[in-house]
Structures are given as C-alpha cells and as structure tokens.
Design a protein around this motif. Sequence first.
Motif, short mmCIF file in Angstrom:
data_model
loop_
_atom_site.label_atom_id
_atom_site.label_comp_id
_atom_site.label_asym_id
_atom_site.label_seq_id
_atom_site.Cartn_x
_atom_site.Cartn_y
_atom_site.Cartn_z
N PRO A 110 4.67 -6.56 14.08
CA PRO A 110 4.88 -7.16 12.91
C PRO A 110 3.52 -7.39 11.79
N THR A 111 2.52 -7.50 12.35
CA THR A 111 1.14 -7.38 11.46
C THR A 111 1.21 -6.13 10.61
N LEU A 112 1.52 -5.20 11.49
CA LEU A 112 1.60 -3.65 10.75
C LEU A 112 2.60 -3.70 9.87
N ARG A 113 3.80 -4.05 10.01
CA ARG A 113 4.85 -3.89 9.14
C ARG A 113 4.44 -5.00 7.85
N LYS A 114 3.63 -5.94 8.18
CA LYS A 114 3.40 -6.78 7.06
C LYS A 114 2.50 -5.85 5.95
N ARG A 115 1.55 -5.11 6.60
CA ARG A 115 0.41 -4.49 5.83
C ARG A 115 1.30 -3.20 5.03
N VAL A 116 2.34 -2.60 5.72
CA VAL A 116 3.18 -1.50 5.44
C VAL A 116 3.88 -2.08 4.07
N ASP A 117 4.45 -3.18 4.16
CA ASP A 117 5.38 -4.02 3.31
C ASP A 117 4.08 -4.21 1.95
N GLY A 118 3.09 -4.56 2.18
CA GLY A 118 2.24 -4.63 1.00
C GLY A 118 1.80 -3.40 0.28
N MET A 119 1.63 -2.38 1.30
CA MET A 119 1.30 -1.13 0.51
C MET A 119 2.50 -0.65 -0.36
N ILE A 120 3.57 -0.96 0.27
CA ILE A 120 4.81 -0.35 -0.58
C ILE A 120 4.92 -1.19 -1.80
N SER A 121 4.56 -2.44 -1.90
CA SER A 121 4.40 -3.30 -3.18
C SER A 121 3.54 -2.69 -3.90
N ALA A 122 2.65 -2.39 -3.27
CA ALA A 122 1.23 -2.04 -4.23
C ALA A 122 1.76 -0.77 -5.11
N LEU A 123 2.41 0.38 -4.29
CA LEU A 123 2.75 1.55 -4.77
C LEU A 123 3.97 1.40 -6.01
N GLU A 124 4.95 0.45 -5.60
CA GLU A 124 5.72 0.08 -6.83
C GLU A 124 5.27 -0.45 -7.85
N ALA A 125 4.00 -1.27 -7.94
CA ALA A 125 3.84 -1.90 -8.90
C ALA A 125 2.72 -0.70 -9.89
N LEU A 126 2.37 0.29 -9.32
CA LEU A 126 1.72 1.31 -9.77
C LEU A 126 2.69 2.30 -10.37
N ARG A 127 3.87 2.03 -10.36
CA ARG A 127 4.90 3.13 -10.88
C ARG A 127 5.18 2.46 -12.00
N ARG A 128 5.04 1.10 -12.32
CA ARG A 128 5.29 0.53 -13.63
C ARG A 128 4.34 0.87 -14.64
#
Length: 128
Positions: A110-128
Amino acid sequence: MPLTFAGTALNRKGRAYDDLKQVLNKMKKNRLNFSHNINYNIRMHHCINCGGSLEVTKVACPTCRLSFAGQLQLPRLARLNPDEQALAERILLAGGNLKQVAADLEISYPTLRKRVDGMISALEALRR
C-alpha cells in the motif's frame, strides 16, 4: 570521497554542496540508491542559487558539434522529481511487478501504491 558535480569537486562550503548532499541523503533514506559506490547522476530541476525552475535551452552533439538552441521541452518522465524518476526506473526494471519493487524497497505494497499514485498524478499534471 569528495562530492563532485559535472566532474568538478565541490567545495565543502556553500549552498551547492549542501543542496547536493541533501539530495544524496534523501536518496539513501528512501532506499532509492542501488549501492554505496554508485556514481550518482543528479538531475537538477531547480536553480541551486534562487530555487527557480530550470529549463533546457541548448542541446549539442559532441561528435559533429551541431547544436540546437531555444526553449526545449523535456519529456514528462524527465520532468518528474528525482525520487519519482528513480521509482519509475525501478518499476520498469522489475517488469512492472509492484510486489517485487515493494519487497526490494522493504516497504508495504500500500505504501508503494501510494507513491505510484502520486507519480501518476504528477505525470497527469505535467500533461496539462
């Protein structure tokens, strides 16, 4: 062993040395280094003098000396912070096996999954 940046030994005084040492210590704390003898490739995102965002303005071929200058956009993965880049690399090298990555980092899934979710959010923010 003295800290070096771009092949130059850093003076043990000054902000650049302190900033680089802080990044290396953070990598070790988060177990993102692969060995103690690794030659760290520090990717700078912010100016070590004023803290402003850095941008690539020139790339050059060392063989023929052809160069391009202007405002150049790095790929989204290259614009992630160093911790997120290291995590993305570990996931790719593990073939996408998050359970293996969690075990390698000695953290819970779950800790790793939270980090991955944060990385995904960062990538989505960079798309905009």
